[in-house]
Design an enzyme around this catalytic site. Structure first.
Site, PDB file in Angstrom:
ATOM      1  N   LYS A 115       0.823  -1.211   0.000  1.00 31.66           N
ATOM      2  CA  LYS A 115       0.000   0.000   0.000  1.00 31.66           C
ATOM      3  C   LYS A 115       0.854   1.258   0.000  1.00 31.66           C
ATOM      4  CE  LYS A 115      -4.429  -1.660   1.442  1.00 31.66           C
ATOM      5  NZ  LYS A 115      -5.617  -1.548   2.233  1.00 31.66           N
ATOM      6  N   LYS A 198      -5.016  -8.230  -6.707  1.00 29.97           N
ATOM      7  CA  LYS A 198      -6.233  -8.436  -5.911  1.00 29.97           C
ATOM      8  C   LYS A 198      -7.350  -7.463  -6.327  1.00 29.97           C
ATOM      9  CE  LYS A 198      -6.868  -6.815  -1.609  1.00 29.97           C
ATOM     10  NZ  LYS A 198      -7.397  -6.675  -0.262  1.00 29.97           N
ATOM     11  N   LYS A 201     -11.068  -2.111  -3.504  1.00 29.42           N
ATOM     12  CA  LYS A 201     -11.892  -0.892  -3.574  1.00 29.42           C
ATOM     13  C   LYS A 201     -11.109   0.263  -4.159  1.00 29.42           C
ATOM     14  CE  LYS A 201     -14.038  -1.844   0.893  1.00 29.42           C
ATOM     15  NZ  LYS A 201     -12.907  -2.292   1.733  1.00 29.42           N
TER      16      LYS A 201
HETATM   17  N1  AQP Z   1     -10.034  -9.483  -3.490  1.00 27.14           N
HETATM   18  C1  AQP Z   1     -10.416 -10.075  -2.373  1.00 27.14           C
HETATM   19  N2  AQP Z   1     -10.632 -11.401  -2.346  1.00 27.14           N
HETATM   20  C2  AQP Z   1     -11.050 -12.032  -1.202  1.00 27.14           C
HETATM   21  N3  AQP Z   1     -11.267 -11.370  -0.042  1.00 27.14           N
HETATM   22  C3  AQP Z   1     -11.077 -10.038  -0.031  1.00 27.14           C
HETATM   23  N4  AQP Z   1     -11.211  -9.111   0.927  1.00 27.14           N
HETATM   24  C4  AQP Z   1     -10.900  -7.886   0.429  1.00 27.14           C
HETATM   25  N5  AQP Z   1     -10.538  -7.996  -0.869  1.00 27.14           N
HETATM   26  C5  AQP Z   1     -10.637  -9.322  -1.181  1.00 27.14           C
HETATM   27  C6  AQP Z   1     -11.659  -9.409   2.284  1.00 27.14           C
HETATM   28  O1  AQP Z   1     -12.731  -8.532   2.600  1.00 27.14           O
HETATM   29  C7  AQP Z   1     -12.683  -8.234   3.993  1.00 27.14           C
HETATM   30  C8  AQP Z   1     -12.810  -6.764   4.173  1.00 27.14           C
HETATM   31  O2  AQP Z   1     -11.703  -6.100   3.573  1.00 27.14           O
HETATM   32  P1  AQP Z   1     -11.432  -4.610   3.958  1.00 27.14           P
HETATM   33  O3  AQP Z   1     -12.534  -3.772   3.499  1.00 27.14           O
HETATM   34  O4  AQP Z   1     -11.176  -4.510   5.399  1.00 27.14           O
HETATM   35  O5  AQP Z   1     -10.100  -4.180   3.298  1.00 27.14           O
HETATM   36  P2  AQP Z   1      -9.162  -4.678   2.193  1.00 27.14           P
HETATM   37  O6  AQP Z   1      -8.795  -6.105   2.350  1.00 27.14           O
HETATM   38  O7  AQP Z   1      -8.026  -3.722   2.186  1.00 27.14           O
HETATM   39  O8  AQP Z   1     -10.098  -4.502   0.940  1.00 27.14           O
HETATM   40  P3  AQP Z   1      -9.845  -3.667  -0.334  1.00 27.14           P
HETATM   41  O9  AQP Z   1     -11.036  -3.778  -1.169  1.00 27.14           O
HETATM   42  O10 AQP Z   1      -8.543  -4.076  -0.935  1.00 27.14           O
HETATM   43  O11 AQP Z   1      -9.810  -2.197   0.207  1.00 27.14           O
HETATM   44  P4  AQP Z   1      -8.763  -1.062  -0.072  1.00 27.14           P
HETATM   45  O12 AQP Z   1      -8.622  -0.962  -1.550  1.00 27.14           O
HETATM   46  O13 AQP Z   1      -9.418   0.136   0.563  1.00 27.14           O
HETATM   47  O14 AQP Z   1      -7.521  -1.492   0.633  1.00 27.14           O
HETATM   48  C9  AQP Z   1     -11.378  -8.799   4.548  1.00 27.14           C
HETATM   49  O15 AQP Z   1     -11.661 -10.005   5.257  1.00 27.14           O
HETATM   50  C10 AQP Z   1     -10.579  -9.093   3.323  1.00 27.14           C
HETATM   51  O16 AQP Z   1      -9.724 -10.195   3.513  1.00 27.14           O
END
Ligand code: AQP
Length: 336
Positions: A115, A198, A201
């Site tokens: 990140k 991955k 968001k």
């Molecule tokens: N691509 C993914 N595949 C499977 N699981 C996923 N999770 C996130 N992306 C995937 C799971 O969703 C839960 C919540 O995630 P989060 O919102 O806390 O943050 P994150 O993992 O950082 O999700 P993003 O979408 O990648 O957000 P940004 O872009 O803001 O960092 C977790 O259990 C995660 O494992």
């Protein structure tokens, strides 16, 4: 203090529109786990502000994640649904844990490296210390199990290390050593534009992810446009594993239809992507559209959502506060 033996804590950040990765990797699993465990599900807004969030959007997204939990089938009466920042015990324990965790442990966290990228001097301190807050989120409820996507596995290992070190340093057994629950076929849903990245968001491309708020037409369109290679669908799992974009779509299909990738490969082996994408588009929209329309209904009933959030807060505090008091006593802080 009574120790639970089947208690779950998991959270989702209100940092943008929820996508298929959040649904298949997290929320869909929460729905089945609620029958077997005592569950605490939170909207982790303190984690979201580790990067800039527009204040008005943050409030809206916080309610939206709560609506997504309920619309996906999590029963707000049976489980504790709450907002992290409304339970100050999380942040208080996080400070204590930042004095337990070692710099070397945090320096190994790959999510921070991903990140922060080349910009590590300029990102927030919170982005770096995020895993100590995550440890506090889990351990303030003495949670025994944590359902997460594969991307969060390393953070959970750090939580285990912190729990162990706290117990050793203070010669007690307050904290359980929580187990990860990495469930379902889609443990890591990948971007529709790049099968090695991955689904996230924060990806700048809308076409990289399917959002829970996407219309039926949008979902079908995004799947049609999803990147694939020029070959027909793979004949077996070994082949599929060498082709990240194909493997991702097959895995999504399997997770949405509650089967495994091998079965989907068998059904589509050697076929053309266009037929497969049509079927996947129909499947995804039939599974996600009901959630999306229920979410919009709930978003129009702010009072209802706020009443759920409020009673979740009360329930969460009633469990978290005695644990924090115990921690304070163990450390030697004067009682409040
Ligand atoms: N691509 C993914 N595949 C499977 N699981 C996923 N999770 C996130 N992306 C995937 C799971 O969703 C839960 C919540 O995630 P989060 O919102 O806390 O943050 P994150 O993992 O950082 O999700 P993003 O979408 O990648 O957000 P940004 O872009 O803001 O960092 C977790 O259990 C995660 O494992």
């Amino acid at each position: 203090m009574e120790k639970p033996n089947k208690r779950i804590l998991s959270g989702v950040q209100p940092s943008g529109d929820l996508h298929l990765g959040n649904y298949l990797g997290a929320i869909k699993n929460f729905v089945s786990l609620q029958h077997e465990y005592e569950c605490f599900f939170c909207v982790v807004d303190l984690h979201a502000i580790t990067v800039w969030q527009d204040p008005a959007m943050l409030a809206q997204k916080t309610r939206e994640v709560t609506a997504a939990f309920i619309a996906s089938g999590i029963d707000p009466d049976k489980n504790t649904l709450f907002v992290q920042s409304q339970v100050p015990q999380h942040s208080q324990l996080a400070w204590i844990f930042s004095c337990i965790a070692r710099m070397g442990w945090l320096n190994r966290m790959t999510q921070f490296k991903d990140k922060a990228g080349k910009n590590s001097e300029n990102v927030s301190v919170g982005l770096y210390s995020y895993p100590t807050l995550m440890a506090a989120d889990i351990l303030i409820y003495l949670a025994t199990h944590v359902p997460v996507g594969e991307d969060q596995k390393q953070h959970l290992e750090l939580t285990r290390d912190i729990a162990q070190k706290f117990n050793n340093d203070f010669k007690n057994d307050l904290f359980p050593i929580p187990e990860p629950l990495i469930l379902g076929e889609a443990k890591r849903v990948m971007s529709l534009r790049d099968g090695t990245k991955k689904m996230s968001k924060s990806d700048p491309s809308d076409y990289s992810r399917i959002m829970l708020s996407d219309s039926k037409e949008n979902i079908i369109q995004k799947i049609k446009k999803a990147k694939t290679d020029p070959l027909p669908l793979p004949e077996n799992l070994e082949d599929a594993k060498k082709r990240p974009e194909a493997m991702n779509l097959l895995t999504i299909f399997a997770a949405l239809s509650n089967t495994d990738a091998e079965k989907v490969i068998l059904d589509y082996a050697g076929k053309d992507f266009s037929k497969f994408k049509n079927d996947l588009g129909d499947l995804a929209s039939s599974k996600l559209s009901p959630i999306s329309s229920e979410m919009s209904k709930l978003m129009n009933d702010k009072n209802f959502l706020d009443s759920i959030i409020n009673s979740g807060k009360e329930k969460a505090i009633s469990v978290a506060d005695p644990v924090l008091k115990k921690v304070n006593e163990i450390i030697g802080f004067l009682s409040r």
